[in-house]
Design a protein around this motif. Structure first.
Motif, mmCIF file in Angstrom:
data_model
loop_
_atom_site.group_PDB
_atom_site.id
_atom_site.type_symbol
_atom_site.label_atom_id
_atom_site.label_comp_id
_atom_site.label_asym_id
_atom_site.label_seq_id
_atom_site.Cartn_x
_atom_site.Cartn_y
_atom_site.Cartn_z
ATOM 1 N N THR A 71 -54.753 3.601 12.070
ATOM 2 C CA THR A 71 -54.079 4.412 13.096
ATOM 3 C C THR A 71 -52.852 3.687 13.660
ATOM 4 O O THR A 71 -52.112 4.281 14.427
ATOM 5 N N PRO A 115 -52.384 2.442 21.277
ATOM 6 C CA PRO A 115 -51.473 2.765 20.168
ATOM 7 C C PRO A 115 -50.266 1.835 20.202
ATOM 8 O O PRO A 115 -49.779 1.479 21.272
ATOM 9 N N VAL A 138 -47.342 8.021 21.067
ATOM 10 C CA VAL A 138 -47.303 9.301 20.336
ATOM 11 C C VAL A 138 -47.553 10.408 21.349
ATOM 12 O O VAL A 138 -48.539 10.374 22.081
ATOM 13 N N LEU A 139 -46.614 11.355 21.396
ATOM 14 C CA LEU A 139 -46.759 12.442 22.368
ATOM 15 C C LEU A 139 -47.953 13.310 22.017
ATOM 16 O O LEU A 139 -48.251 13.528 20.846
ATOM 17 N N SER A 140 -48.655 13.767 23.042
ATOM 18 C CA SER A 140 -49.769 14.669 22.769
ATOM 19 C C SER A 140 -49.674 15.860 23.741
ATOM 20 O O SER A 140 -49.780 15.658 24.946
ATOM 21 N N PRO A 141 -49.461 17.041 23.280
ATOM 22 C CA PRO A 141 -49.238 17.397 21.886
ATOM 23 C C PRO A 141 -47.818 17.025 21.455
ATOM 24 O O PRO A 141 -46.877 17.138 22.257
ATOM 25 N N ALA A 142 -47.719 16.588 20.183
ATOM 26 C CA ALA A 142 -46.398 16.239 19.662
ATOM 27 C C ALA A 142 -45.661 17.509 19.256
ATOM 28 O O ALA A 142 -46.283 18.537 18.999
ATOM 29 N N ARG A 143 -44.319 17.406 19.217
ATOM 30 C CA ARG A 143 -43.569 18.577 18.736
ATOM 31 C C ARG A 143 -43.665 18.627 17.220
ATOM 32 O O ARG A 143 -43.631 17.586 16.560
ATOM 33 N N GLN A 177 -40.623 12.309 19.587
ATOM 34 C CA GLN A 177 -41.379 13.484 20.039
ATOM 35 C C GLN A 177 -42.295 14.033 18.939
ATOM 36 O O GLN A 177 -43.082 14.923 19.177
ATOM 37 N N ASP A 214 -45.195 13.632 15.766
ATOM 38 C CA ASP A 214 -46.296 12.794 15.285
ATOM 39 C C ASP A 214 -45.745 11.979 14.101
ATOM 40 O O ASP A 214 -45.216 12.566 13.151
ATOM 41 N N GLU A 262 -46.622 13.130 10.627
ATOM 42 C CA GLU A 262 -46.001 14.377 10.188
ATOM 43 C C GLU A 262 -44.543 14.137 9.793
ATOM 44 O O GLU A 262 -44.045 14.654 8.783
#
Ligand code: ATP
Length: 587
Positions: free
Chosen positions: A103, A322, A326-331, A407, A409, A412
């Motif tokens: 991770t 981390p 990491v933004l949650s929720p990420a764009r 912004q 993940d 992704e």
């Protein structure tokens, strides 16, 4: 306390039944010595007294025999259960550790020596520590039960005996706990030395280094360095062993003195008739057992304490926050449609390091190719690391169609990027697997990707075709070694396998190729790149000339930018480098 909870949690989760079995076996084993002592007393007193008849002695004697059988069998049962516990806990701990390591979104934890040491300790601790702690805790409980039984026995024979023997063992307990901390600090000190030592050992035995070591004659020098590290490790261990012996010697002498005094008292009491022969047997067993048990408690507590201190490294890694926010929720990272921009990017690896990038601003236009050129150490590969978000810029931002990539993940974002890194990996796996790792769900298109990278013919002609192992490291008869350039093409095929990446990064993709192969691969890259947004890093300026935009990076700043003709006309750094390289070919 957190470490104790974590260890118990792991053991309970991994192997509840073996753990229960171990605890039960330990409790029974703990009760056996005191039971044996009292049964022996019974047998002796019956033999010495009025009830000498065989039936009267038979029952305690049979029970004594049963206790003996139990004492002989239980350690084997315990060893079996401990083995099972160790295997299961080791598996779960390792799985959790690497799940956590996977991770880590960035590279900082892999490129920082202190973090690497912690990871190495975590690997060692994850395997051994939980089992050692559980084993020590169970041994401690077992000794405690045995000691309690014998202290009660001593109390019955003479309360002051129980108190004296108990007090005599306290200094040993305190010394052991102090030593546990010192040992764990010593391990921290020796870990970097061990890491360096195994680096030298690996070099001396590695096929990659064998040529240079022989040619430069550096074998003796490396061996000497390895020896120096091992000598330093040994010196630390020797110091600790001497300290251990010194710290344990005095408490052991105190305990032995008390034991001797108690025995003398017991013999006198038996001679006076205050104690029976059986009592004397119980006293002898009790003194030995209480002292052995208390030493056992001290040793087990020290082992548990030491391993718990080391287990803190495992917890540090498995509960680390981390490494990249990491933004949650990420764009959602959408398909690229306008381009990627670096806006006033400053970067350094840590506050102790110099700036590597100093206010870099550039744009990779959608569908176009940007060639990044510059001297060694100019910051080109570092810029790639920021584009893949292996690190975040210290200042400034990387924008994907205008959105800061922080912004998204990271996983992704990376699915939209294909890359051949300068230091690509040569997996000790089959040819097919080496390529399929580029996108596992695209494994059916391995040959197509290999064809695009110009390596299909080579791989198809191997003894087992694509199923041939690209290594001889596992002693497989038909494993093969590829040449540097062939490997580079395999790495290229791995990148080509990725479905239509929005950004293709090629960091020195042809550095190991001969001119003809380089030309072929560049043609392949050009075909593959067509219409794709790509970043090409190359010291061979001939391959950069067709890029839509060439950026010259110098000392972490953009020194020049423009098309090939424009930069030649400007007659600056690029023009100088290009002409020098071109002259080298026509001389
Ligand atoms: N993990 C790291 N930690 C600290 N410094 C680093 C790290 N990686 C690279 N550097 C430093 O950053 C600077 C830029 O390195 P980088 O690899 O980005 O250069 P480059 O332009 O790709 O060089 P080359 O052409 O030799 O591949 C160098 O001074 C290097 O020592």
């Amino acid at each position: 306390m957190a470490a104790v909870r974590a260890v118990l949690g792991l053991a309970l989760r991994a192997a509840p039944v073996p753990l229960l079995g171990i605890v039960l076996a330990a409790l029974v084993t703990a009760a056996l010595p005191v039971t044996a002592a009292w049964l022996t007393r019974d047998v002796l007193d019956r033999l010495a007294g009025a009830h000498r008849a065989a039936p009267a002695v038979a029952v305690p004697a049979a029970l004594l025999a049963a206790v003996g059988v139990g004492a002989a069998v239980l350690p084997h049962v315990d060893r079996l259960l401990c083995g099972e516990l160790g295997r299961r806990v080791g598996l779960l701990a390792q799985d959790r550790l690497y799940a956590r390591v996977n991770t880590f979104a960035g590279l900082a934890r892999f490129e920082n020596p202190a973090e690497l040491d912690r990871l190495r300790l975590a690997e060692q601790c994850g395997q051994d520590t939980p089992v050692q702690v559980v084993g020590a805790a169970v041994a401690l409980a077992q000794s405690a039960v045995t000691v309690a039984g014998f202290v009660a026995s001593l109390w019955l024979l003479g309360p002051w005996l129980a108190v004296a023997v108990l007090l005599g063992a306290l200094p040993a307990l305190a010394a052991q706990l102090r030593l546990a901390r010192a040992w764990s600090e010593a391990t921290l000190h020796t870990t970097p030395l061990e890491r360096r030592e195994s680096f030298y050992a690996h070099l001396l035995g590695s096929v990659q280094a064998a040529k240079e070591i022989r040619l430069f004659g550096t074998g003796g020098h490396l061996r000497e360095r390895m020896r120096r590290d091992r000598t330093a490790i040994n010196a630390t261990r020797r110091r600790m062993e001497l300290r251990t012996a010194a710290a344990q010697g005095l408490p052991a002498a105190v305990s032995a003195g008390i034991a001797a005094g108690s025995l003398v008292w017991g013999v006198h009491a038996a001679a006076r008739g205050t104690l029976t022969v059986g009592d004397l047997a119980v006293l002898t067993s009790a003194i030995a057992a209480v002292q052995g048990g208390l030493t056992g408690i001290a040793a087990s507590a020290a082992v548990a304490h030491q391993h718990l201190l080391l287990f803190a490294h495992y917890l540090d890694v498995t509960t680390a926050p981390p490494d990249l926010p990491v933004l949650s929720p990420a764009r959602p990272a959408g398909a690229l449609s306008r381009g990627i921009e670096l806006r006033d990017v400053w970067f350094r690896y840590s506050e102790q390091h110099d700036w590597v990038l100093r206010g870099v601003s550039l744009t990779i236009p959608y569908g176009g190719t940007l060639a990044l050129v510059g001297d060694n150490g100019a910051g080109k590969s570092t810029l790639v690391k920021l584009l893949c978000r292996f690190y975040d810029p210290t200042r400034g931002s990387v924008l994907w169609d205008g959105t800061d990539i922080r912004q998204f993940d990271p996983a992704e974002l990376r699915r939209r990027i294909g890359a051949v890194f300068q230091d690509f990996v040569r997996y000790d796996m089959t040819a097919a697997e080496n390529i399929a790792l580029g996108q596992l769900d695209n494994a059916g298109r391995v040959a197509e990707a290999a064809r695009a990278a110009g390596v299909h013919g080579t791989l198809a002609a191997l003894p087992r075709g694509y199923d041939t192992l690209l290594t001889r490291a596992f002693g497989e008869e038909d494993g093969v070694e590829l040449s540097g350039g062939q490997w580079q093409r395999v790495a290229l095929a791995r990148a080509f396998l990725r479905d239509d990446p929005d950004l293709l990064i090629l960091d020195e993709p042809t550095s190991g190729l001969d001119p003809e192969a380089e030309h072929e691969v560049h043609e392949a890259i050009r075909r593959h790149r067509r219409g794709r947004t790509s970043l090409l890093i190359s010291h061979r300026l001939g391959s950069a000339r067709e890029a839509d935009l060439i950026v010259v990076l110098q000392g972490g700043v953009v020194a020049e930018r423009g098309g090939h003709a424009e930069l030649l006309a400007a007659d600056g750094r690029y023009a100088g480098l290009f002409r020098r390289q071109a002259a080298g070919y026509v001389r």
